[in-house]
Each structure stands twice: as structure tokens, then as C-alpha cells.
Design a protein around this motif. Structure first.
Motif, mmCIF file in Angstrom:
data_model
loop_
_atom_site.group_PDB
_atom_site.id
_atom_site.type_symbol
_atom_site.label_atom_id
_atom_site.label_comp_id
_atom_site.label_asym_id
_atom_site.label_seq_id
_atom_site.Cartn_x
_atom_site.Cartn_y
_atom_site.Cartn_z
ATOM 1 N N LEU A 1 54.896 41.017 -60.834
ATOM 2 C CA LEU A 1 53.732 41.818 -60.442
ATOM 3 C C LEU A 1 53.941 43.261 -60.876
ATOM 4 C CD1 LEU A 1 51.008 41.967 -58.925
ATOM 5 C CD2 LEU A 1 52.305 42.493 -56.855
ATOM 6 N N ASP A 2 53.074 43.744 -61.733
ATOM 7 C CA ASP A 2 53.168 45.116 -62.241
ATOM 8 C C ASP A 2 52.258 46.080 -61.497
ATOM 9 O OD1 ASP A 2 54.891 44.660 -64.677
ATOM 10 O OD2 ASP A 2 53.236 43.310 -65.157
ATOM 11 N N LEU A 3 51.057 45.607 -61.152
ATOM 12 C CA LEU A 3 50.012 46.467 -60.610
ATOM 13 C C LEU A 3 49.451 45.852 -59.338
ATOM 14 C CD1 LEU A 3 47.743 48.672 -60.729
ATOM 15 C CD2 LEU A 3 46.503 47.124 -62.274
ATOM 16 N N TYR A 4 49.361 46.658 -58.269
ATOM 17 C CA TYR A 4 48.783 46.193 -57.007
ATOM 18 C C TYR A 4 47.668 47.152 -56.630
ATOM 19 C CZ TYR A 4 49.277 42.982 -53.044
ATOM 20 O OH TYR A 4 49.096 41.962 -52.133
ATOM 21 N N GLN A 5 46.452 46.600 -56.493
ATOM 22 C CA GLN A 5 45.263 47.421 -56.305
ATOM 23 C C GLN A 5 44.616 47.165 -54.941
ATOM 24 O OE1 GLN A 5 43.009 46.834 -60.375
ATOM 25 N NE2 GLN A 5 44.340 45.094 -59.954
ATOM 26 N N ILE A 6 44.067 48.205 -54.355
ATOM 27 C CA ILE A 6 43.231 48.026 -53.170
ATOM 28 C C ILE A 6 41.918 47.417 -53.643
ATOM 29 C CG2 ILE A 6 42.204 49.116 -51.150
ATOM 30 C CD1 ILE A 6 44.030 51.501 -51.601
ATOM 31 N N HIS A 7 41.501 46.346 -53.002
ATOM 32 C CA HIS A 7 40.356 45.570 -53.467
ATOM 33 C C HIS A 7 39.043 46.141 -52.948
ATOM 34 C CE1 HIS A 7 39.244 41.148 -54.616
ATOM 35 N NE2 HIS A 7 38.406 42.023 -55.146
ATOM 36 N N SER A 8 38.178 46.569 -53.859
ATOM 37 C CA SER A 8 36.798 46.997 -53.552
ATOM 38 C C SER A 8 36.728 48.158 -52.568
ATOM 39 C CB SER A 8 35.977 45.807 -53.022
ATOM 40 O OG SER A 8 35.771 44.848 -54.028
ATOM 41 N N VAL A 9 37.262 49.273 -52.996
ATOM 42 C CA VAL A 9 37.138 50.505 -52.207
ATOM 43 C C VAL A 9 35.706 51.026 -52.301
ATOM 44 C CG1 VAL A 9 37.879 52.915 -52.070
ATOM 45 C CG2 VAL A 9 39.561 51.108 -52.474
ATOM 46 N N THR A 10 35.157 51.417 -51.170
ATOM 47 C CA THR A 10 33.852 52.069 -51.089
ATOM 48 C C THR A 10 34.061 53.437 -50.441
ATOM 49 O OG1 THR A 10 33.465 50.914 -48.995
ATOM 50 C CG2 THR A 10 32.515 49.933 -50.987
ATOM 51 N N PRO A 11 33.087 54.345 -50.526
ATOM 52 C CA PRO A 11 33.306 55.698 -49.995
ATOM 53 C C PRO A 11 33.688 55.744 -48.523
ATOM 54 C CG PRO A 11 31.393 55.677 -51.420
ATOM 55 C CD PRO A 11 31.797 54.240 -51.245
ATOM 56 N N ASP A 12 33.303 54.723 -47.747
ATOM 57 C CA ASP A 12 33.628 54.712 -46.320
ATOM 58 C C ASP A 12 34.899 53.940 -46.006
ATOM 59 O OD1 ASP A 12 32.672 52.218 -46.953
ATOM 60 O OD2 ASP A 12 31.300 52.052 -45.251
ATOM 61 N N SER A 13 35.636 53.516 -47.021
ATOM 62 C CA SER A 13 36.840 52.728 -46.791
ATOM 63 C C SER A 13 37.926 53.559 -46.123
ATOM 64 C CB SER A 13 37.378 52.183 -48.113
ATOM 65 O OG SER A 13 38.647 51.589 -47.916
ATOM 66 N N PRO A 14 38.553 53.032 -45.068
ATOM 67 C CA PRO A 14 39.669 53.757 -44.449
ATOM 68 C C PRO A 14 40.851 53.934 -45.393
ATOM 69 C CG PRO A 14 39.516 51.522 -43.582
ATOM 70 C CD PRO A 14 38.272 51.754 -44.390
ATOM 71 N N ALA A 15 40.887 53.155 -46.469
ATOM 72 C CA ALA A 15 41.987 53.283 -47.427
ATOM 73 C C ALA A 15 42.018 54.657 -48.085
ATOM 74 C CB ALA A 15 41.872 52.209 -48.499
ATOM 75 N N LEU A 16 40.902 55.372 -48.052
ATOM 76 C CA LEU A 16 40.843 56.700 -48.658
ATOM 77 C C LEU A 16 41.417 57.791 -47.763
ATOM 78 C CD1 LEU A 16 37.279 56.472 -50.239
ATOM 79 C CD2 LEU A 16 39.467 56.448 -51.464
ATOM 80 N N THR A 17 41.550 57.506 -46.472
ATOM 81 C CA THR A 17 41.975 58.547 -45.527
ATOM 82 C C THR A 17 43.192 58.169 -44.699
ATOM 83 O OG1 THR A 17 40.380 57.679 -43.916
ATOM 84 C CG2 THR A 17 39.635 59.492 -45.330
ATOM 85 N N ASP A 18 43.648 56.939 -44.759
ATOM 86 C CA ASP A 18 44.743 56.457 -43.916
ATOM 87 C C ASP A 18 46.087 56.937 -44.477
ATOM 88 O OD1 ASP A 18 46.690 54.992 -42.551
ATOM 89 O OD2 ASP A 18 45.424 53.213 -42.364
ATOM 90 N N LYS A 19 46.650 57.946 -43.862
ATOM 91 C CA LYS A 19 47.900 58.535 -44.349
ATOM 92 C C LYS A 19 49.073 57.565 -44.256
ATOM 93 C CE LYS A 19 45.891 62.430 -45.248
ATOM 94 N NZ LYS A 19 45.602 62.776 -46.662
ATOM 95 N N ASP A 20 49.087 56.735 -43.206
ATOM 96 C CA ASP A 20 50.159 55.749 -43.090
ATOM 97 C C ASP A 20 50.111 54.760 -44.256
ATOM 98 O OD1 ASP A 20 51.066 56.891 -40.743
ATOM 99 O OD2 ASP A 20 49.950 55.528 -39.433
ATOM 100 N N LEU A 21 48.899 54.332 -44.599
ATOM 101 C CA LEU A 21 48.744 53.436 -45.739
ATOM 102 C C LEU A 21 49.179 54.131 -47.021
ATOM 103 C CD1 LEU A 21 47.757 50.841 -47.111
ATOM 104 C CD2 LEU A 21 45.466 51.851 -47.167
ATOM 105 N N HIS A 22 48.779 55.375 -47.185
ATOM 106 C CA HIS A 22 49.169 56.121 -48.388
ATOM 107 C C HIS A 22 50.691 56.200 -48.512
ATOM 108 C CE1 HIS A 22 45.048 58.391 -48.212
ATOM 109 N NE2 HIS A 22 44.932 57.114 -48.503
ATOM 110 N N ALA A 23 51.367 56.388 -47.395
ATOM 111 C CA ALA A 23 52.827 56.466 -47.426
ATOM 112 C C ALA A 23 53.430 55.125 -47.844
ATOM 113 C CB ALA A 23 53.353 56.886 -46.060
ATOM 114 N N LYS A 24 52.855 54.030 -47.344
ATOM 115 C CA LYS A 24 53.339 52.701 -47.723
ATOM 116 C C LYS A 24 53.135 52.448 -49.219
ATOM 117 C CE LYS A 24 54.389 50.966 -43.582
ATOM 118 N NZ LYS A 24 55.720 50.394 -43.218
ATOM 119 N N LEU A 25 51.968 52.839 -49.727
ATOM 120 C CA LEU A 25 51.680 52.645 -51.138
ATOM 121 C C LEU A 25 52.586 53.519 -52.007
ATOM 122 C CD1 LEU A 25 47.771 52.522 -51.000
ATOM 123 C CD2 LEU A 25 49.326 50.593 -51.359
ATOM 124 N N ALA A 26 52.836 54.736 -51.562
ATOM 125 C CA ALA A 26 53.725 55.624 -52.310
ATOM 126 C C ALA A 26 55.147 55.079 -52.335
ATOM 127 C CB ALA A 26 53.705 57.022 -51.697
#
Length: 323
Positions: A137-162
Motif C-alpha cells: 500500500l503506497d497511498l491511503y486516502q480519506i474517502h469522499s471529503v466534503t466541506p463539512d467533513s470532520p476530517a478537515l478539522t479533527d486534529k487527532d485524526l491529522h496527527a494519526k495521518l501525519a
């Protein structure tokens, strides 16, 4: 980044990828599915079909393969194929998390997939993808982000992805819906420790839905690899459903409507990889002709006139039945 491998590829088809959404599960919204798949949609029948498509794609120069946790058994089918072809080490594998497949291998489920962009879903699906694909697996993407998706603002998630990115996994996102451009621009602003989080974006763009184009150009300029999905508009741009204008250009070019539709996307300077969603080897071969289609300005203008208002496009897409 893994997509640097494509930059050195010499085949015309290296910038066309194969997505397995249409063959990783028995039910999907693409038009013409009854004809394409027939009645036998057992796990083994679709596994064999997927492997046939992967063999054909690789033989013809395709080097990017796209799956998702919600595409039924697509990750499993791809992993099986890789396991018996150890010499295939020059490809890029991308998957997505954020939707859970819930149809239980049926075509008439009340809900085929459930969306959740929370940390718990990420951790569960990341483990599931890792169990199947491992270090392929080379690339892992968040599936179907929309402007209201919590994935855009969730700092804990961002830390996990980083953290995953620091371990060598490329992190990206995909978008859907009439506000794709807003979602793309919001994602471009997401940073962890002052550095951009996302390295790729996968969006819907086709002759009928062009609204994300300017934002995708901005993403490309910011250094992201742009992957285009749904270039055939879920079958609306393929025979026999294609608009007359597209059919006329295809006839002039001596190729299928599908090849012309995908060629229009490949011409975009920001398009890194354009996905084929072929369900048959014949469809795939026709799609791959897009790499050598030559269109003049008049033909391009006639196709550009087909663009729909985004809200109308996505409303119609939302009414396509799972079959």
C-alpha cells in the motif's frame, strides 16, 4: 512520493490507472452493469474478472491501481493478484478509508456503505487494509471529503495521518459532491507542524462535471498529485448513453466515446492519473486508447459545451440505482 515512479514510465498509458470499484462488489451505480457483469456475480467470479483486468492493464502499461475499503473485496482481490505475481514491483497501489461496505455481497441492500471520518474508523480500516496489502500500500486516502467533513478539522485524526506519513505512507483525500472545489481548498490548508498534510487529491472530473477544475489546478500547483475519478460519469459518457455531441466527435476520431471522454481529461495540465473504471477487458482496451487521442479546438469546444451545473449533475448521480 510513489507517484514519482510514473514520471519515469515510458508507455503512453502510464497516466491511466485502473479503479476496481465496479468489480470489487456485485452492486454499483454504473450504467450498463447488467450487460457488463451478467448474472454470475459470485465472489469467485468477480475475483477472476478482477485478476483478468489487472493482468490486461499491467500488460498494457497501467501502473496505478485504486481500491477502497468500501469497494467490497477489492483490496482482497488486488492482494491476491499481487501475491502470485511477485515480480510486479513497479506499480503504485492506492486505497481509501472512511466508508464501510455494508451490502453483504448483495445488489439490493438498503444501504451499501456507511460513511464515517472519525479516528476510530480510520484506525480500524487502516488495520484492515494493512492486513491485506501490507507494505504494497503506497497511498491511503480519506474517502469522499466534503466541506463539512470532520476530517478537515479533527486534529487527532491529522496527527494519526501525519504519523502514518512519517512512516512512509503517502496520505491523500478524495472528494465528491457539488462543492468539491471548496473541499479541495479547505484540505490544502490543513497542516501538521507547519507542513501540508495531504500529498494527493482524487476528485470527480469529466465532460459533464468540470467544476473542480480550477481547484485541482491549484492543488497541482501546490505540489499534490491529482487523480481523476469517474471520468465516464458512471457510464453516462459511454455508448449507448453518451450525448450526441460526444458521439459525433468520437466518430470523427474513429474511436469510442469512452476514449474521447478520458482523453479530454488527460489533456488537463494538472491531471496526474486518470482512472479507468472498466468492468471488462474490452472496455479497458477501449479506455486505454485515450492516451493517443488527438482532438482539435473545435472538437474540444463542442465537448466543453456539455458541462452541467454541479448541483444538477450530483442530483442525477444520486438517483442512479445500485444494480
Amino acid at each position: 512520493m510513489p507517484f514519482a515512479r510514473l514520471a519515469t514510465a515510458t508507455t503512453p498509458t502510464c497516466h491511466i490507472g485502473l479503479g476496481l470499484a465496479a468489480v470489487g462488489r456485485p452492486g454499483y451505480i454504473n450504467l450498463g452493469r447488467d450487460h457488463d457483469l451478467g448474472d454470475d456475480r459470485s465472489v469467485e467470479a468477480l475475483r477472476a474478472r478482477t485478476h483478468e483486468l489487472l493482468d490486461a492493464a499491467y500488460a498494457q502499461g497501467v501502473r496505478y491501481f485504486d481500491v477502497a475499503r468500501s469497494y467490497g473485496r477489492s483490496e482482497e482481490f488486488l492482494a491476491d493478484w499481487l501475491a502470485v505475481r511477485p515480480g510486479v514491483d513497479d506499480i503504485v497501489v492506492g486505497s481509501k478509508w472512511g466508508y464501510t461496505y455494508t451490502a453483504d455481497w448483495t445488489t439490493d441492500a438498503e444501504r451499501h456503505e456507511v460513511k464515517d471520518h472519525g479516528v476510530a474508523t480510520y484506525e480500524r480500516q487502516r488495520a484492515e487494509s494493512a492486513a491485506l496489502l501490507g507494505d504494497r500500500l503506497d497511498l491511503y486516502q480519506i474517502h469522499s471529503v466534503t466541506p463539512d467533513s470532520p476530517a478537515l478539522t479533527d486534529k487527532d485524526l491529522h496527527a494519526k495521518l501525519a504519523e502514518a506519513a512519517a512512516g512512509g505512507l503517502t496520505v491523500g483525500f478524495s472528494t465528491s459532491g457539488p462543492a468539491q472545489a471548496d473541499a479541495i481548498r479547505a484540505a490544502l490548508a490543513v497542516e501538521v507542524d507547519g507542513a501540508p498534510l495531504f500529498r494527493t487529491v482524487q476528485s470527480t472530473y469529466n465532460a459533464l462535471e468540470t467544476s473542480a477544475g480550477p481547484a485541482l489546478a491549484e492543488a497541482h500547483d501546490a505540489g499534490l498529485t491529482v487523480i481523476v475519478k469517474e471520468g465516464m460519469a458512471n457510464g453516462r459518457l459511454a455508448e449507448p448513453h453518451a450525448p450526441d455531441a460526444l458521439g459525433a466527435v468520437a466518430e470523427e476520431a474513429g474511436l469510442g466515446c469512452d476514449a474521447v471522454a478520458l482523453a479530454v481529461i488527460l489533456r488537463q495540465p494538472w491531471a496526474g492519473v486518470v482512472l479507468s473504471g472498466a468492468a471488462t477487458v474490452t472496455q479497458l482496451a477501449s479506455n486505454l486508447h485515450a492516451a493517443v487521442v488527438d482532438l482539435d479546438e473545435d472538437q474540444l469546444e463542442r465537448i466543453a459545451a456539455l458541462a452541467e451545473e454541479p448541483g444538477a449533475y450530483w442530483e442525477r448521480r444520486g438517483r442512479l440505482p445500485w444494480h
